[in-house]
Design a protein around this motif. Structure first.
Motif, PDB file in Angstrom:
ATOM      1  N   ASP A  64      -6.129   4.832   5.016  1.00 47.63           N
ATOM      2  CA  ASP A  64      -6.260   3.412   4.693  1.00 47.63           C
ATOM      3  C   ASP A  64      -5.050   2.625   5.202  1.00 47.63           C
ATOM      4  O   ASP A  64      -5.204   1.517   5.738  1.00 47.63           O
ATOM      5  CB  ASP A  64      -6.414   3.207   3.184  1.00 47.63           C
ATOM      6  CG  ASP A  64      -7.719   3.775   2.650  1.00 47.63           C
ATOM      7  OD1 ASP A  64      -8.656   3.994   3.461  1.00 47.63           O
ATOM      8  OD2 ASP A  64      -7.796   4.004   1.429  1.00 47.63           O
TER       9      ASP A  64
ATOM     10  N   MET B 100       0.827  -1.212   0.000  1.00 50.03           N
ATOM     11  CA  MET B 100       0.000   0.000   0.000  1.00 50.03           C
ATOM     12  C   MET B 100       0.860   1.260   0.000  1.00 50.03           C
ATOM     13  O   MET B 100       0.584   2.209  -0.740  1.00 50.03           O
ATOM     14  CB  MET B 100      -0.927   0.014   1.220  1.00 50.03           C
ATOM     15  CG  MET B 100      -2.043  -1.005   1.166  1.00 50.03           C
ATOM     16  SD  MET B 100      -2.991  -1.047   2.712  1.00 50.03           S
ATOM     17  CE  MET B 100      -3.980   0.439   2.518  1.00 50.03           C
TER      18      MET B 100
ATOM     19  N   ARG C 180      -0.936   4.687  -1.418  1.00 51.60           N
ATOM     20  CA  ARG C 180      -2.347   4.638  -1.012  1.00 51.60           C
ATOM     21  C   ARG C 180      -2.640   5.717   0.032  1.00 51.60           C
ATOM     22  O   ARG C 180      -1.749   6.241   0.699  1.00 51.60           O
ATOM     23  CB  ARG C 180      -2.688   3.258  -0.458  1.00 51.60           C
ATOM     24  CG  ARG C 180      -2.522   2.123  -1.464  1.00 51.60           C
ATOM     25  CD  ARG C 180      -3.688   1.984  -2.425  1.00 51.60           C
ATOM     26  NE  ARG C 180      -4.899   1.599  -1.759  1.00 51.60           N
ATOM     27  CZ  ARG C 180      -5.278   0.356  -1.497  1.00 51.60           C
ATOM     28  NH1 ARG C 180      -4.527  -0.656  -1.867  1.00 51.60           N
ATOM     29  NH2 ARG C 180      -6.424   0.121  -0.885  1.00 51.60           N
TER      30      ARG C 180
ATOM     31  N   GLU D 189       2.433   1.798  -3.280  1.00 57.98           N
ATOM     32  CA  GLU D 189       1.457   2.270  -4.274  1.00 57.98           C
ATOM     33  C   GLU D 189       0.893   3.645  -3.936  1.00 57.98           C
ATOM     34  O   GLU D 189      -0.049   4.108  -4.573  1.00 57.98           O
ATOM     35  CB  GLU D 189       0.305   1.258  -4.370  1.00 57.98           C
ATOM     36  CG  GLU D 189       0.729  -0.091  -4.891  1.00 57.98           C
ATOM     37  CD  GLU D 189      -0.358  -1.147  -4.743  1.00 57.98           C
ATOM     38  OE1 GLU D 189      -1.427  -0.863  -4.139  1.00 57.98           O
ATOM     39  OE2 GLU D 189      -0.135  -2.276  -5.219  1.00 57.98           O
TER      40      GLU D 189
END
Length: 111
Positions: free
Chosen positions: A55, A46, A51, A49
């Motif tokens: 989250d 995550m 994110r 990426e």
């Protein structure tokens, strides 16, 4: 780091021969740890990426909870088996296990 339960001497068995207090729940503990390991890999992915922060933090909270549950389970097993058996067997051994337990609780609770 060796603990009291890991010490082998001329009169005692090698550490791998000593049945651990968590033996009855070992598969459950391993399952939870494998799930937490997967969660950590997911968190790493995550972040890689890019994110959304909340989250990522939510997943960190989930893995932290999972690891705390493993720790509590191990502490429960230790008290019910290792400490209980030591206290019943010998005053000095019982005192040593209670001291060890107190240190483990301090580490777990960060006091």
């Amino acid at each position: 780091m060796a603990t009291i339960g890991d010490r082998a001497d001329a009169t005692g068995p090698a550490p791998s021969a000593i049945p651990r207090g968590y033996a009855g729940h070992k598969d459950d503990h391993l399952s939870r740890l494998h799930k937490a390991e997967g969660q950590v890999r997911g968190i790493t992915r995550m972040v890689g990426e890019d994110r959304y922060c909340i989250d990522v933090l939510t997943q960190i909270s989930a893995v932290t909870h999972a690891l705390r549950e493993v720790a509590l389970g191990l502490l429960d097993d230790h008290i019910r088996h290792c400490v209980h058996d030591a206290v019943r067997a010998d005053d000095a051994e019982g005192d040593a296990k209670l001291d060890e337990l107190t240190l483990a609780l301090r580490r777990t609770l960060r006091l």
